[in-house]
Design a protein around this motif. Structure first.
Motif, PDB file in Angstrom:
ATOM      1  N   GLN A 163       2.238  64.209  25.457  1.00 49.56           N
ATOM      2  CA  GLN A 163       2.186  65.082  25.373  1.00 49.56           C
ATOM      3  C   GLN A 163       1.021  65.512  24.145  1.00 49.56           C
ATOM      4  OE1 GLN A 163       5.825  66.900  23.988  1.00 49.56           O
ATOM      5  NE2 GLN A 163       6.317  66.937  25.656  1.00 49.56           N
ATOM      6  N   THR A 164      -0.196  64.499  24.678  1.00 51.41           N
ATOM      7  CA  THR A 164      -1.033  64.110  23.005  1.00 51.41           C
ATOM      8  C   THR A 164      -2.350  65.389  23.983  1.00 51.41           C
ATOM      9  OG1 THR A 164      -0.969  61.836  21.737  1.00 51.41           O
ATOM     10  CG2 THR A 164      -3.286  63.388  22.021  1.00 51.41           C
ATOM     11  N   ASP A 165      -2.827  66.328  22.891  1.00 48.72           N
ATOM     12  CA  ASP A 165      -3.976  66.986  23.108  1.00 48.72           C
ATOM     13  C   ASP A 165      -5.284  66.604  22.758  1.00 48.72           C
ATOM     14  OD1 ASP A 165      -4.404  68.006  20.981  1.00 48.72           O
ATOM     15  OD2 ASP A 165      -4.093  69.540  21.210  1.00 48.72           O
ATOM     16  N   ALA A 166      -6.508  67.579  23.722  1.00 46.05           N
ATOM     17  CA  ALA A 166      -7.485  66.895  23.537  1.00 46.05           C
ATOM     18  C   ALA A 166      -7.943  66.998  22.149  1.00 46.05           C
ATOM     19  CB  ALA A 166      -8.930  67.880  23.990  1.00 46.05           C
ATOM     20  N   ASN A 179      -1.062  76.736  15.864  1.00 45.90           N
ATOM     21  CA  ASN A 179      -2.390  76.099  15.909  1.00 45.90           C
ATOM     22  C   ASN A 179      -2.303  74.181  16.163  1.00 45.90           C
ATOM     23  OD1 ASN A 179      -5.384  76.144  14.897  1.00 45.90           O
ATOM     24  ND2 ASN A 179      -4.523  75.901  12.520  1.00 45.90           N
ATOM     25  N   GLN A 180      -1.265  74.000  17.283  1.00 47.91           N
ATOM     26  CA  GLN A 180      -1.278  72.637  16.595  1.00 47.91           C
ATOM     27  C   GLN A 180      -1.037  72.680  18.629  1.00 47.91           C
ATOM     28  OE1 GLN A 180       1.180  68.841  16.221  1.00 47.91           O
ATOM     29  NE2 GLN A 180       1.916  69.439  15.134  1.00 47.91           N
ATOM     30  N   GLY A 181       0.018  71.015  18.515  1.00 48.33           N
ATOM     31  CA  GLY A 181      -0.259  70.677  20.349  1.00 48.33           C
ATOM     32  C   GLY A 181       1.040  71.318  20.980  1.00 48.33           C
ATOM     33  N   GLY A 182       1.236  72.459  20.790  1.00 40.55           N
ATOM     34  CA  GLY A 182       1.879  72.982  21.829  1.00 40.55           C
ATOM     35  C   GLY A 182       3.580  73.445  21.226  1.00 40.55           C
ATOM     36  N   GLU A 190      -6.165  66.233  19.569  1.00 41.14           N
ATOM     37  CA  GLU A 190      -5.803  64.843  19.017  1.00 41.14           C
ATOM     38  C   GLU A 190      -5.685  63.393  19.331  1.00 41.14           C
ATOM     39  OE1 GLU A 190      -1.466  66.948  18.212  1.00 41.14           O
ATOM     40  OE2 GLU A 190      -1.572  65.435  19.853  1.00 41.14           O
ATOM     41  N   THR A 191      -5.949  63.522  20.685  1.00 43.86           N
ATOM     42  CA  THR A 191      -7.238  62.168  21.329  1.00 43.86           C
ATOM     43  C   THR A 191      -8.661  62.142  20.306  1.00 43.86           C
ATOM     44  OG1 THR A 191      -5.994  63.035  23.164  1.00 43.86           O
ATOM     45  CG2 THR A 191      -7.461  60.926  23.380  1.00 43.86           C
ATOM     46  N   ALA A 192      -8.786  63.042  20.089  1.00 44.79           N
ATOM     47  CA  ALA A 192     -10.191  62.647  19.601  1.00 44.79           C
ATOM     48  C   ALA A 192     -10.287  62.372  18.028  1.00 44.79           C
ATOM     49  CB  ALA A 192     -10.994  64.178  19.283  1.00 44.79           C
ATOM     50  N   ASP A 193      -9.146  63.250  17.148  1.00 47.57           N
ATOM     51  CA  ASP A 193      -9.028  62.284  16.315  1.00 47.57           C
ATOM     52  C   ASP A 193      -8.510  60.850  16.091  1.00 47.57           C
ATOM     53  OD1 ASP A 193      -9.510  64.775  14.686  1.00 47.57           O
ATOM     54  OD2 ASP A 193      -7.255  64.753  14.988  1.00 47.57           O
ATOM     55  N   LEU A 194      -8.818  60.315  17.284  1.00 49.80           N
ATOM     56  CA  LEU A 194      -7.585  58.740  16.962  1.00 49.80           C
ATOM     57  C   LEU A 194      -8.900  58.261  17.521  1.00 49.80           C
ATOM     58  CD1 LEU A 194      -4.735  59.672  18.676  1.00 49.80           C
ATOM     59  CD2 LEU A 194      -4.403  58.501  16.804  1.00 49.80           C
ATOM     60  N   LEU A 195      -9.422  58.583  17.558  1.00 48.00           N
ATOM     61  CA  LEU A 195     -11.176  57.518  18.754  1.00 48.00           C
ATOM     62  C   LEU A 195     -11.933  57.305  18.034  1.00 48.00           C
ATOM     63  CD1 LEU A 195     -12.331  59.811  21.727  1.00 48.00           C
ATOM     64  CD2 LEU A 195     -11.294  57.677  22.254  1.00 48.00           C
ATOM     65  N   THR A 196     -11.450  55.681  17.349  1.00 44.55           N
ATOM     66  CA  THR A 196     -12.866  54.865  16.493  1.00 44.55           C
ATOM     67  C   THR A 196     -13.749  54.093  16.727  1.00 44.55           C
ATOM     68  OG1 THR A 196     -11.001  53.731  15.877  1.00 44.55           O
ATOM     69  CG2 THR A 196     -10.783  55.645  14.570  1.00 44.55           C
ATOM     70  N   LEU A 197     -14.737  53.330  15.761  1.00 46.78           N
ATOM     71  CA  LEU A 197     -15.378  52.455  17.135  1.00 46.78           C
ATOM     72  C   LEU A 197     -14.533  50.883  16.658  1.00 46.78           C
ATOM     73  CD1 LEU A 197     -18.128  51.293  16.774  1.00 46.78           C
ATOM     74  CD2 LEU A 197     -17.876  50.285  15.214  1.00 46.78           C
ATOM     75  N   ARG A 198     -13.123  51.202  15.972  1.00 43.02           N
ATOM     76  CA  ARG A 198     -12.533  49.597  16.074  1.00 43.02           C
ATOM     77  C   ARG A 198     -11.717  49.976  17.583  1.00 43.02           C
ATOM     78  NH1 ARG A 198      -8.438  47.700  11.371  1.00 43.02           N
ATOM     79  NH2 ARG A 198      -7.210  46.312  12.466  1.00 43.02           N
ATOM     80  N   MET A 199     -11.669  51.077  17.417  1.00 43.24           N
ATOM     81  CA  MET A 199     -10.611  51.065  18.771  1.00 43.24           C
ATOM     82  C   MET A 199     -10.878  50.929  19.999  1.00 43.24           C
ATOM     83  SD  MET A 199      -9.181  55.108  20.457  1.00 43.24           S
ATOM     84  CE  MET A 199      -8.026  54.992  21.767  1.00 43.24           C
ATOM     85  N   VAL A 200     -12.708  50.991  19.963  1.00 43.40           N
ATOM     86  CA  VAL A 200     -13.150  51.022  21.593  1.00 43.40           C
ATOM     87  C   VAL A 200     -13.529  49.433  20.459  1.00 43.40           C
ATOM     88  CG1 VAL A 200     -16.104  51.426  22.528  1.00 43.40           C
ATOM     89  CG2 VAL A 200     -14.726  52.562  21.546  1.00 43.40           C
ATOM     90  N   ILE A 201     -13.987  48.887  20.152  1.00 39.84           N
ATOM     91  CA  ILE A 201     -14.391  46.605  20.022  1.00 39.84           C
ATOM     92  C   ILE A 201     -12.849  46.418  20.546  1.00 39.84           C
ATOM     93  CG2 ILE A 201     -14.912  45.368  18.466  1.00 39.84           C
ATOM     94  CD1 ILE A 201     -16.512  47.214  16.951  1.00 39.84           C
ATOM     95  N   THR A 202     -11.516  46.497  20.237  1.00 38.30           N
ATOM     96  CA  THR A 202     -10.696  46.269  20.687  1.00 38.30           C
ATOM     97  C   THR A 202     -10.055  46.798  21.740  1.00 38.30           C
ATOM     98  OG1 THR A 202      -9.622  46.773  18.372  1.00 38.30           O
ATOM     99  CG2 THR A 202      -8.075  46.286  19.894  1.00 38.30           C
ATOM    100  N   ILE A 203     -10.415  47.976  22.320  1.00 38.00           N
ATOM    101  CA  ILE A 203     -10.279  47.695  23.833  1.00 38.00           C
ATOM    102  C   ILE A 203     -11.302  47.301  24.423  1.00 38.00           C
ATOM    103  CG2 ILE A 203      -9.756  49.863  25.800  1.00 38.00           C
ATOM    104  CD1 ILE A 203      -7.940  49.895  23.768  1.00 38.00           C
ATOM    105  N   ALA A 204     -12.154  46.945  24.304  1.00 32.71           N
ATOM    106  CA  ALA A 204     -13.059  46.428  25.119  1.00 32.71           C
ATOM    107  C   ALA A 204     -13.177  44.579  25.058  1.00 32.71           C
ATOM    108  CB  ALA A 204     -14.624  46.137  24.313  1.00 32.71           C
ATOM    109  N   LEU A 205     -12.308  44.188  23.401  1.00 32.31           N
ATOM    110  CA  LEU A 205     -11.990  43.102  23.715  1.00 32.31           C
ATOM    111  C   LEU A 205     -11.012  42.276  24.174  1.00 32.31           C
ATOM    112  CD1 LEU A 205     -13.189  42.256  20.298  1.00 32.31           C
ATOM    113  CD2 LEU A 205     -14.050  40.844  22.041  1.00 32.31           C
ATOM    114  N   LEU A 206      -9.979  43.538  24.523  1.00 30.37           N
ATOM    115  CA  LEU A 206      -8.913  43.024  25.515  1.00 30.37           C
ATOM    116  C   LEU A 206      -9.040  43.909  26.596  1.00 30.37           C
ATOM    117  CD1 LEU A 206      -6.388  44.570  22.283  1.00 30.37           C
ATOM    118  CD2 LEU A 206      -6.528  41.667  23.441  1.00 30.37           C
ATOM    119  N   THR A 207      -9.504  44.349  27.430  1.00 27.77           N
ATOM    120  CA  THR A 207      -9.863  44.564  28.595  1.00 27.77           C
ATOM    121  C   THR A 207     -10.423  43.965  29.599  1.00 27.77           C
ATOM    122  OG1 THR A 207     -11.242  46.509  27.788  1.00 27.77           O
ATOM    123  CG2 THR A 207      -8.206  46.843  28.560  1.00 27.77           C
TER     124      THR A 207
END
Length: 584
Positions: free
Chosen positions: A118-121, A332-335, A123-140
């Motif tokens: 149920q996460t909208d765009a 004003n939120q996610g539905g 909320e997703t944008a708030d979760l995107l961080t450089l650490r997330m990109v690095i972690t996902i890359a290292l693990l995938t």
């Protein structure tokens, strides 16, 4: 060509360059069971009983059991058209789950998976961080490179089936044998630390998705919802003005950080300055996430019955609608999570107010936008309903994390320095609390503004405002961030919520109540189970879902109407074994 001679047509050199499907499954399972479970190994390492060689052997056995189960689960997808796509999905899901469990200390259960879906765009944008990109890359990247770099070996159909059977039976046997050897320490650890079962990656995600796809309510689609009734009470017969109830639905409002509840910081100056505002200091949520709490708190069933229900039933807004009142939901939120499906509803998504909205693609608006144009939204409702009474739900963004710093305007940030990133573990705890407290400070501004908005319309309506947060929040205590933990193991700060009320003098007179009586019950224990009955009771709407014992206004209304001395509201059933969580 018969299946038994299929491989004979493939050149030997090509066969050597290909990878056996069993190899793909076993090595992928090994990667997920070890590297993909870093959050689990970290949690085990922190247990006092997990020390030395026995702990290492236990961890190895646990990893072998997880790997065996994964082999068994992947075996049915051994075919060329399915294996690599399935492995890719599992490896990516493992990486994402590992990131959020490592960084925020969350766990994966069906409720958390509902939140993901149920996460909208925004909320997703708030979760995107450089650490997330690095972690996902290292693990995938390493496992996906291995999976896709060479073609999957073609096997005769009978050998393919034999390999499938061997992986299925062998994986299950390996898992069961390992569990049997270490049964005593395994059962003891899982019994004493139940949160560990939600860290077993990606089995936790697989289980959560299965529970959502095949719910326990009959194993398929739920039965059609039952309607709910609503009838206007005696106060509507000769009313001078229609009642207007603002239901301010809070987001992530943990009670302990509200100054009006005794918090050391002045996070609620607007509310605290008023003598006519009531805060219920011992209030507890129905769940630990929006997806769990919102449908539950608007339901007449109460938490226990809601979780065990065989079918849904009409909610609070349906009861108001059945009674002939005008009902509106502004988001004003996610539905609204299905709560507003049967009533008029609107969203601020398209609003572009330069003072309140970030006009970038995913910026969103501050909660002050909810009051902008509200008169026009109400005026658009059916006139005959509007003349009887109005109920408006304003669903706030509140203190939605992890980007707490986005929930307050730059000019009104009192507590500095703030954590200005979604990567919360990279910030000092004080900076995280500062950002969160600034969001509460802005919530105070919105609530105080809502009360003034109602006061300015006292010639037109008998007004009231009820603010209730859907759940609380963890701000890094015990290395746990955000919310959404399984209710049974969630810390109190995720369940102890803010519950604030303002009743106009006209509404008090309409109900035959006094402020003194209401405030006498402010410290009584209350849960979301009371939300339905409190709102209907205040608006004098009868319904089969209404329970007087759960209505904190009932005692004051009844006794004041009879001329008796004020008494505290009745104590609602407890939903927390440890109602202690006000932070000082």
């Amino acid at each position: 060509m018969t299946p038994s001679f299929q491989s004979a047509s493939i050149p030997v050199s090509a066969q050597r360059r290909s990878t056996h499907p069993a190899t793909l499954i076993i090595l992928s399972a090994l990667w997920m069971a070890t590297v993909g479970n870093l959050a689990l190994w970290r949690a085990l390492d922190r247990l006092p009983e997990m020390q030395g060689v026995p702990a290492i052997l236990f961890g190895l056995g646990f990893a072998v059991a997880i790997g065996g189960l994964l082999c068994a689960l992947m075996a049915p997808f051994i075919w060329r058209t399915t294996l690599k796509p399935v492995l890719t999905v599992l490896l990516v899901a493992t990486a994402f789950a590992a990131h959020f469990m490592l960084v925020y200390g969350v766990v994966i259960d069906p409720t958390m998976m509902v939140n993901v879906f149920q996460t909208d765009a925004r909320e997703t944008a708030d979760l995107l961080t450089l650490r997330m990109v690095i972690t996902i890359a290292l693990l995938t990247v390493p496992p996906l490179f291995f999976v896709w770099r060479r073609p999957q070996r073609r096997l005769p159909v009978l050998r393919q089936i034999g390999t499938l059977a061997a992986l299925l039976v062998g994986g299950l046997a390996l898992a069961l044998a390992t569990a049997a050897v270490g049964f005593k320490p395994l059962s003891s650890t899982m019994r004493n630390h139940t949160q560990l079962r939600y860290l077993v990656n990606p089995l936790n995600s697989i289980y959560a998705v299965a529970r959502i796809a095949f719910p326990r309510h009959g194993g398929g689609p739920q039965l059609p919802p039952l309607p709910i009734d609503g009838q206007p009470g005696s106060t509507y017969a000769q009313q001078a003005r229609p009642p207007l109830l603002l239901l301010m639905l809070g987001e992530t409002g943990r009670a302990g950080n509200f100054g009006i509840n005794g918090y050391a910081r002045p996070t609620t100056p607007g509310l605290s300055a008023r003598t006519d505002v009531l805060s219920r200091t011992d209030a507890w949520s129905c769940g630990t996430s929006t997806a769990a709490s919102v449908p539950c708190m608007f339901s007449p069933l109460g938490r226990d019955a809601y979780e065990s229900r065989d079918r849904d039933i009409g909610n609070m807004l349906d009861a108001f609608k059945a009674a002939g009142l005008a009902v509106l939901w502004v988001d004003n939120q996610g539905g609204c999570k299905g709560v507003c499906d049967n009533v008029p509803h609107a969203s601020t998504t398209a609003d572009k107010d330069p003072a309140l909205c970030d006009n970038d693609a995913e910026g969103g608006c501050l909660d002050g936008i909810l009051l902008e144009g509200l008169d026009e939204r109400i005026a658009a409702l059916a006139p005959q309903r509007r003349e009887k009474g109005v109920v408006v739900v304003l669903h706030t963004m509140g203190s939605h994390g992890p980007a707490y710093y986005k929930r307050s305007p730059p000019a009104d940030k009192r507590f500095l320095p703030e954590c200005e990133t979604s990567n919360l573990p990279s910030c000092d705890h004080e900076a995280i609390v500062n950002a969160y407290d600034n969001s509460i400070l802005y919530t105070d501004h919105v609530l105080a503004s809502s009360i003034r908005w109602l006061e300015q319309r006292e010639q037109r309506y008998d007004g009231a405002m009820i603010y209730v947060a859907d759940h609380g929040e963890s701000l890094g205590e015990n290395n746990i961030y955000l919310h959404g933990m399984p209710y049974a193991i969630a810390p109190d700060v995720q369940k102890h919520v803010a519950w604030i009320e303002w009743i106009s003098p006209q509404m008090l007179a309409r109900k035959g109540m006094t402020e003194a009586c209401l405030k006498a019950g402010a410290g009584q224990h209350i849960t979301h189970d009371s939300y339905f009955s409190e709102a209907l009771g205040l608006m004098d709407i009868g319904s089969s879902g209404y329970k007087e014992a759960l209505d904190p206004f009932a005692a004051c209304s009844r006794r004041e109407a009879n001329g008796a001395a004020p008494t505290p509201a009745p104590k609602a059933p407890s939903s927390s074994a440890n109602p202690s969580g006000v932070l000082k």
